[in-house]
Design a protein around this motif. Structure first.
Motif, PDB file in Angstrom:
ATOM      1  N   PRO A  12       5.461 -10.765  -4.787  1.00 40.96           N
ATOM      2  CA  PRO A  12       5.361  -9.612  -5.491  1.00 40.96           C
ATOM      3  C   PRO A  12       5.411  -8.151  -4.670  1.00 40.96           C
ATOM      4  N   VAL A  13       4.987  -8.366  -3.455  1.00 41.48           N
ATOM      5  CA  VAL A  13       5.145  -7.258  -2.610  1.00 41.48           C
ATOM      6  C   VAL A  13       6.534  -6.653  -2.372  1.00 41.48           C
ATOM      7  N   PHE A  14       7.524  -7.455  -2.170  1.00 37.03           N
ATOM      8  CA  PHE A  14       9.021  -7.165  -1.892  1.00 37.03           C
ATOM      9  C   PHE A  14       9.503  -6.932  -3.498  1.00 37.03           C
ATOM     10  N   GLY A  15       8.966  -7.637  -4.527  1.00 36.74           N
ATOM     11  CA  GLY A  15       9.540  -7.068  -5.641  1.00 36.74           C
ATOM     12  C   GLY A  15       9.082  -5.645  -6.134  1.00 36.74           C
ATOM     13  N   LYS A  16       7.737  -5.271  -5.733  1.00 32.03           N
ATOM     14  CA  LYS A  16       7.387  -3.857  -5.747  1.00 32.03           C
ATOM     15  C   LYS A  16       8.150  -2.975  -5.037  1.00 32.03           C
TER      16      LYS A  16
ATOM     17  N   GLU B 125       0.670  -1.228  -0.127  1.00 29.35           N
ATOM     18  CA  GLU B 125      -0.057   0.041  -0.008  1.00 29.35           C
ATOM     19  C   GLU B 125       0.968   1.363  -0.172  1.00 29.35           C
ATOM     20  N   LEU B 126       1.945   1.304   0.815  1.00 22.42           N
ATOM     21  CA  LEU B 126       2.657   2.574   0.752  1.00 22.42           C
ATOM     22  C   LEU B 126       3.607   2.763  -0.509  1.00 22.42           C
ATOM     23  N   CYS B 127       4.084   1.565  -0.856  1.00 19.80           N
ATOM     24  CA  CYS B 127       4.753   1.750  -2.458  1.00 19.80           C
ATOM     25  C   CYS B 127       3.958   2.219  -3.375  1.00 19.80           C
TER      26      CYS B 127
END
Length: 690
Positions: A190-194, A98-100
């Motif tokens: 995918p979150v850490f990829g983002k 969400e922050l990204c």
């Protein structure tokens, strides 16, 4: 009730099920495409999941991890894995996503769009935003939420970049940023990829290459953590430029609000080259922003001082070490490496705790297991100090690593194979690994702990092998990767690597270059010893004691009078500028030696021409720190970029101020006795260096 599991936890459990023998954390990490640190971080939650099936994890030193329990429980677990779909995101991963998403767009996002992407309800997203609001405010930003409008993060662009850098520091390891292109965290999530995309990880090596193309001497001299902070800050800036998020030329304070942009010309050249790479034209404000970064890493507030942190911090480390000596009977006080490591670590640790930064130590569980007695000793010792803050177990484990390394240093042996170490977890893990290597592998000569960027550039003839705890941006056969705790299995693996890679078997350098390298090493040590003796002799010979009549003077006037005493001594070419620096330093932290009437004023400056040590006994006491009366001031000065030997000697003198006998002499003793005492102590310091 059976809990939900993440995709990563599913992979780890499946591996443990498939391998009925022990499997190491490094093998798990390699199989599922994450770092070893990530495996340790996930292990606690994984154990809780296994408990629901009556299963446990057993850890055997030197062998690895094994799943234990009844066959019925194993069968139920296999059935559960076939039937259960893994939860896509944990609560923490959701907030990162969400922050990204919010910080990467200038347009408001709809809650239902975030909810759809993350496969949760709008109410869940709304609750997440409630928790994120306070975090966002730390950076001067505002989380704007309006019905029918959506949600966005509003605020200055420079503040948004600070928030991104903090987000990366809290959720990414160095190996995630500088691994050899595999992006271990992002591959499975995918979150850490983002997050990696948000911080500009794909541009980080381009930024680094450009930074080195500038051929600035100061770049190579930066400490590893400062260098990584700079690379991350520059990569974030480049990423923001690429997506059109630039700092406007007017209306926003730049240069990180921390400098006067002294490195403006270098920043202009750097930005110009990056503009050519990106095919962009950037405003002047971005040049000032980059200049602010260069200013910050080249000359941070602490770079002008000669001791680690303030004197109060040094006193705290002394008390911590003293309590550890009393509880264990081990001579920790004699270990200068321990003292320096603790001073550096404790200062950063306090800042993390007071800032509310999320503290991660993936080695917490194995440290508790391998060093249970020492962990208890350090925890009790910290409690005994009665600090005004709560120190979590993660920080205690970091301290244990320092003391554990000191214990290992008791068993050093002579080495002949040349190895350099690269660690991602900072000085504590690199020193612990180094001492375990020295103890377990007598054929190794540890040439030093270096950063990954130094290792990639070192001439191959200067070492036989590189031992690293992270993936490095170089060919796989140029280094071997191990964990900081160095298991028995990894020792065997390292021995096989040495036999296959090092000429002449386990550790002997080739006949052609061995004597030359050894000779160069000896010559280097001799030059270092000569430099130390030169600095010790100069400081002791030029030490002076003055009685200063400062009746009716305030602090600035008193410092001005001290500067007048230096007139004509050759120490400074601008007493007024030096007075200003000393006053600025006095505002930063306490200069008073705990439980004394002695203060240490110290700084580094371009206006100091040679290192100097001067004592002033005041006619009228000064009141410092609001209430402490000071009657004696020791003034310690050094050039802005002194020889490393000079810094070593000055740092040693500052540590000696915790010696009650030296404090007594400085407050009351005659100059010859002070000079004799300093000479004796510094001679012992020199002899211990050899």
């Amino acid at each position: 009730m059976i809990r939900k599991i993440s995709a990563r936890q599913r992979q780890m459990i499946q591996l443990l099920l498939d391998n009925r023998q022990e499997i190491t954390a490094a093998e798990i990490a390699g199989n599922i495409g994450v770092s070893v640190r990530t495996v340790h971080r996930e292990m606690e939650d994984t154990e809780h999941i296994l408990q629901d099936f009556g299963l446990t994890l057993s850890r055997k030193s030197g062998k690895g991890i094994q799943m234990d329990g009844p066959e019925t429980g194993l069968g139920q677990l296999r059935h559960f894995l076939r039937e259960e779909k893994p939860a896509e995101y944990s609560g923490e991963e959701r907030k990162v996503f969400e922050l990204c998403s919010l910080i990467e767009t200038e347009e408001p996002l709809k809650l239902f769009a975030l909810a759809h992407t993350l496969k949760v309800t709008v109410a869940t997203i709304s609750n997440d935003l409630d928790e994120l609001e306070q975090w966002v405010r730390k950076f001067g930003l505002q989380l704007v939420r309006r019905r029918g409008y959506g949600v966005e993060i509003a605020g200055a662009e420079a503040d948004k970049r600070r928030a991104i850098c903090r987000l990366a520091a809290e959720h990414l390891d160095q190996s995630d940023l500088v691994g050899s292109g595999s992006q271990p965290e992002g591959e499975g999530s995918p979150v850490f990829g983002k997050l990696l995309a948000t911080v500009g990880q794909s541009r980080l090596l381009n930024v680094e290459n450009l930074l080195w193309d500038m051929e600035w001497d100061w770049t190579a001299e930066l400490p590893e953590n400062v260098y990584m902070e700079l690379l991350l800050g520059l990569s974030v800036a480049v990423r923001r430029w690429e997506i059109g998020m630039v700092i406007p030329s007017a209306g926003e304070s730049v240069c990180l609000r921390m400098s006067e942009c002294r490195n403006i010309s270098g920043a202009a050249e750097f930005v110009k080259r990056m503009e050519n790479v990106l095919n962009l034209v950037l405003p002047q404000a971005e040049i000032e922003y980059i200049a602010g970064w260069f200013d910050r890493v080249r000359e941070p507030g602490v770079s002008e001082v000669l001791v680690y942190g303030d004197i109060g911090l040094m006193g705290l480390v002394y008390r911590l070490t003293d309590q550890a000596v009393k509880r264990t009977g081990l001579p920790f006080h004699n270990d200068r490496v321990l003292r320096e490591g603790l001073l550096e670590h404790v200062e950063q640790a306090f800042r993390r705790i007071r800032d509310g930064t999320r503290i991660r130590n993936p080695l917490l569980a194995p440290i508790r297991k391998d060093y249970p007695y020492l962990f208890g000793v350090i925890r009790d010792t910290v409690e005994e100090l009665k600090l005004d803050l709560s120190v979590p177990d993660e920080e205690i484990a970091f301290l244990v690593m320092h003391f554990g390394a000191s214990m290992e240093r008791l068993n050093q042996l002579k080495r002949n194979a040349r190895a350099i170490l690269v660690c991602a977890s900072g000085l504590s893990s690199s020193r612990l690994l180094g001492e375990r290597l020295r103890k377990e592998m007598p054929q190794l000569e540890i040439r030093g702990n270096v950063s990954w960027y130094e290792a990639a550039r070192m001439p191959k003839e200067e070492y036989d092998l590189i031992i690293s705890t992270i993936d490095l941006p170089m060919e796989k056969d140029r280094y071997i990767r191990v964990s900081p705790l160095l298991t028995a299995e990894e020792i065997d693996k390292l021995l096989r690597y040495i036999e296959s890679k090092v000429p002449g078997g386990a550790g002997s350098a080739s006949a052609g270059d061995g004597p030359q390298v050894a000779g160069e090493s000896v010559i280097g040590r001799l030059k270092s010893y000569k430099g130390l003796l030169y600095e010790i002799e100069g400081l002791v010979d030029h030490f002076r004691h003055y009685s200063l009549s400062n009746e009716g003077m305030n602090l600035p006037d008193t410092i001005g009078a001290m500067m007048e005493k230096l007139s004509g001594s050759g120490v400074t070419d601008d007493p007024k500028a030096l007075k200003k620096k000393l006053l600025e330093r006095e505002k930063m932290a306490s200069q008073v030696i705990p439980d004394t009437r002695l203060a240490l004023f110290h700084t580094r400056s371009t206006h100091v021409l040679m290192s100097s040590l001067t004592l002033y006994r005041l006619g009228s006491p000064l009141v410092l720190d609001g209430e402490t009366e000071v009657g004696t001031v020791l003034l310690m000065l050094a050039p802005q970029e002194p020889p490393k030997e000079s810094l070593e000697v000055l740092s040693e003198i500052s540590a000696m101020l915790l010696d009650t006998e030296l404090v007594r002499l400085l407050e009351e003793g005659p100059e010859p006795e002070i000079r004799a005492y300093l000479s004796a102590k510094l001679l012992r310091f020199f002899e211990n260096k050899k």
